[in-house]
Scaffold this motif. Structure first.
Motif, PDB file in Angstrom:
ATOM      1  N   VAL A 479      49.446  33.590   3.149  1.00 18.63           N
ATOM      2  CA  VAL A 479      49.915  35.167   2.062  1.00 18.63           C
ATOM      3  C   VAL A 479      50.097  33.531   0.416  1.00 18.63           C
ATOM      4  O   VAL A 479      49.828  34.262  -0.670  1.00 18.63           O
ATOM      5  N   ALA A 480      51.277  33.280   1.626  1.00 21.20           N
ATOM      6  CA  ALA A 480      51.212  32.031  -0.128  1.00 21.20           C
ATOM      7  C   ALA A 480      50.169  30.966  -0.616  1.00 21.20           C
ATOM      8  O   ALA A 480      49.996  31.184  -1.946  1.00 21.20           O
ATOM      9  N   ARG A 481      49.199  30.683   0.383  1.00 24.31           N
ATOM     10  CA  ARG A 481      47.827  30.211  -0.443  1.00 24.31           C
ATOM     11  C   ARG A 481      46.865  31.748  -0.651  1.00 24.31           C
ATOM     12  O   ARG A 481      46.468  31.445  -1.803  1.00 24.31           O
ATOM     13  N   LYS A 482      46.546  32.399  -0.445  1.00 23.66           N
ATOM     14  CA  LYS A 482      46.827  33.823  -1.657  1.00 23.66           C
ATOM     15  C   LYS A 482      47.104  34.035  -2.564  1.00 23.66           C
ATOM     16  O   LYS A 482      46.533  33.890  -3.607  1.00 23.66           O
ATOM     17  N   ILE A 483      48.363  33.962  -2.658  1.00 25.84           N
ATOM     18  CA  ILE A 483      49.090  33.936  -4.150  1.00 25.84           C
ATOM     19  C   ILE A 483      48.769  32.620  -4.806  1.00 25.84           C
ATOM     20  O   ILE A 483      47.850  32.839  -5.908  1.00 25.84           O
ATOM     21  N   LYS A 484      48.682  31.819  -4.368  1.00 23.24           N
ATOM     22  CA  LYS A 484      48.582  30.035  -5.600  1.00 23.24           C
ATOM     23  C   LYS A 484      47.205  30.245  -5.634  1.00 23.24           C
ATOM     24  O   LYS A 484      47.015  30.107  -7.014  1.00 23.24           O
ATOM     25  N   THR A 485      46.309  30.901  -4.985  1.00 20.76           N
ATOM     26  CA  THR A 485      45.301  31.113  -5.440  1.00 20.76           C
ATOM     27  C   THR A 485      44.557  31.703  -6.152  1.00 20.76           C
ATOM     28  O   THR A 485      43.604  31.227  -7.994  1.00 20.76           O
ATOM     29  N   ALA A 486      45.409  32.458  -6.006  1.00 19.75           N
ATOM     30  CA  ALA A 486      44.671  34.047  -7.657  1.00 19.75           C
ATOM     31  C   ALA A 486      46.446  33.510  -9.092  1.00 19.75           C
ATOM     32  O   ALA A 486      45.408  34.065  -9.528  1.00 19.75           O
ATOM     33  N   THR A 487      46.745  32.786  -8.529  1.00 17.70           N
ATOM     34  CA  THR A 487      47.418  31.923 -10.150  1.00 17.70           C
ATOM     35  C   THR A 487      46.814  31.673 -10.436  1.00 17.70           C
ATOM     36  O   THR A 487      46.821  31.119 -12.228  1.00 17.70           O
ATOM     37  N   ARG A 488      46.080  30.781  -9.371  1.00 17.79           N
ATOM     38  CA  ARG A 488      45.231  29.611 -10.795  1.00 17.79           C
ATOM     39  C   ARG A 488      44.185  30.387 -11.009  1.00 17.79           C
ATOM     40  O   ARG A 488      43.867  29.136 -11.861  1.00 17.79           O
ATOM     41  N   LYS A 489      43.166  31.209 -10.891  1.00 17.74           N
ATOM     42  CA  LYS A 489      42.185  31.747 -11.618  1.00 17.74           C
ATOM     43  C   LYS A 489      42.240  32.032 -13.073  1.00 17.74           C
ATOM     44  O   LYS A 489      43.556  32.905 -13.705  1.00 17.74           O
TER      45      LYS A 489
END
Length: 489
Positions: A479-489
């Protein structure tokens, strides 16, 4: 900069805080009800003293689940590291088919091929190193206890199971080797001290990050939800703190209570407590756990050994191929008189039919109804009892001088029913009270409420066929990985 508030610094929360604060575009505040990990004493760090934590030597939340045979104690840590600071340190993943079942139920991204690499990257396996099933560079240092570290009862169990034709399993995280007798992998550091997720992930270097704040002894009593969006948290002292996103990681027992108090849960139950409904969801309706029967044994001579409670383990399959129970000795003790230990036979498949509800009277925070053990599940335990009966007759058990504390006949028709009546026990793997698929989507977001996630054992749609601790780490990592990926977009 996005501000994320994480409620709960336990097994999953510590992982989330460390991973999310790796991104400079995110600021993280972690709230933990209990003290920080600087309070860890030998009762936490020394693996052999783990049973003392279960008896209240460390900050714990001991809850009584209401079962058919009476009250079943359930343990959760209430300090940084959470239950990873008081559990048996058993580092199992479950089986590939567990996670493939999640994906088959429509939860994309949670099949075994999706999650296997996350399990591998989280560990630093001192026995197997880097190979297709294990990693050598993750935060969690893992190894198996050596035979000379294990207690006399644990060694006798291992040898007796081998003697009675239990296949030896070198790696119990390799499903292709199961069923059979093996040794638990555990998370311990170079000094053979317990390694919690707090110590493994929230290292001194991580804690120095400017975008990470950790607030301990700080109880969150509610989530502020306005027009379908979570906007902040409410502390016990009345303080309100705004956040762009909120993640609840307080465990399968307490996460549903926090959601219900905030207006997210079964509408009829919320109405009984005068709580305005923000989202009518089946929160708390599907509690799973690995329940089983505990049989106490006595043997002459000292306890022996320096290892923690999770040592030798027989992973069984009542139909010969599909793993569905664990059988192992638990918590030896030799303070006075003969040495005693409990042999636990735990079911790995659960119907998930327990419940969590808010207490009906003042001072009672929650009411927990334990899952039932159906007739079909009890038949699985009969297979475990047959293996145990064979062990009792082994040379290793006889050399130990082992005998049941209360005489029994494991072959009698009602042996399982009698054992469950005397001592139904929990493996401490409460899960599934806010599952993906009914309360959450596949991103662990609460349905109908923006900006609110749950990340802990609550989210598991079905309970894995193994200890849930490492599964909580895996879920938090993903979940942390998903949130970080979404934040960088």
């Amino acid at each position: 900069m996005k501000h994320i508030a994480i409620v709960g610094g336990g097994t999953s929360g510590a992982v989330l805080a460390a991973r999310l604060s790796e991104t400079s575009d995110i600021s993280v505040t972690l709230f933990e009800t209990g003290p920080d990990d600087d309070v860890y004493g030998s009762s936490v760090l020394d693996p052999i003293r783990a049973p003392e934590a279960w008896q209240g030597a460390s900050p714990v939340a001991m809850v009584g689940m209401q079962g058919a045979a009476g009250i079943i104690p359930a343990l959760q840590g209430r300090l940084m590291g959470g239950t990873s600071a008081v559990n048996g340190m058993a580092t199992l993943r479950g089986l590939p088919e567990d996670y493939d079942g999640w994906a088959a139920a429509g939860l994309d991204g949670w099949g075994w091929d999706d999650v296997a690499d996350t399990f591998i990257s989280a560990e630093n396996d001192l026995d197997f190193g880097s190979n297709p099933l294990h990693g050598d560079s993750g935060p969690l240092t893992v190894r198996r206890w050596r035979r000379n570290e294990m207690s006399h009862a644990q060694n006798a169990f291992y040898d007796g199971m081998v003697e009675t034709n239990g296949p030896i399993v070198c790696d119990i995280n390799d499903s292709s080797q199961l069923p059979g007798i093996g040794i638990f992998p555990v998370t311990i550091d170079a000094n053979s001290n317990r390694l919690t997720t707090s110590r493994a992930y929230l290292t001194p270097k991580v804690r120095q990050r400017e975008n990470l704040q950790i607030r301990t002894k700080c109880k969150v009593t509610g989530i502020h939800i306005d027009a379908g969006r979570a906007t902040g948290i409410i502390l016990e002292n009345g303080e309100e703190i705004e956040a762009d996103d909120i993640i609840i990681s307080t465990g399968a027992l307490w996460t549903p209570i926090l959601l219900m108090r905030s207006g997210v849960g079964p509408a009829d139950h919320l109405a009984e407590h005068g709580i305005k409904v923000k989202a009518d969801l089946p929160v708390g309706d599907t509690l799973s756990d690995h329940l089983g029967a505990g049989i106490r044994y006595i043997h002459e001579g000292p306890r022996g050994g320096t290892a923690g409670p999770a040592q030798s383990l027989y992973i069984g399959a009542s139909n010969g191929k599909d793993v569905d129970y664990h059988l192992f000795p638990i918590a030896p003790s030799s303070k006075d008189g003969p040495t005693t230990f409990t042999m636990g036979a735990f079911l790995m498949r659960s119907s998930g039919n327990g419940k969590i509800r808010m207490g009906e009277t003042s001072g009672v925070e929650l009411v927990v109804t334990a899952p039932t053990i159906a007739d079909y599940d009890a038949a699985r335990l009969e297979h475990a009892f047959a293996r145990l009966a064979g062990w009792e007759k082994s040379k290793a058990a006889k050399d130990l001088g082992c005998r049941p504390e209360v005489p029994h006949d494991l072959s009698m028709e009602n042996a399982v029913a009698v054992a469950l009546e005397r001592n139904t026990i929990s493996y401490g793997h409460m899960a599934g009270t806010c599952p993906m698929g009914s309360v959450l989507n596949a991103e662990c977001q609460v349905l109908g409420i923006d900006g609110l996630r749950v990340v802990d054992a609550s989210v598991m749609p079905t309970i894995p066929s193994g200890n849930t601790y490492l599964g909580c780490v895996m879920i938090a990592e993903r979940v942390a990985r998903k949130i970080k990926t979404a934040t960088r977009k």
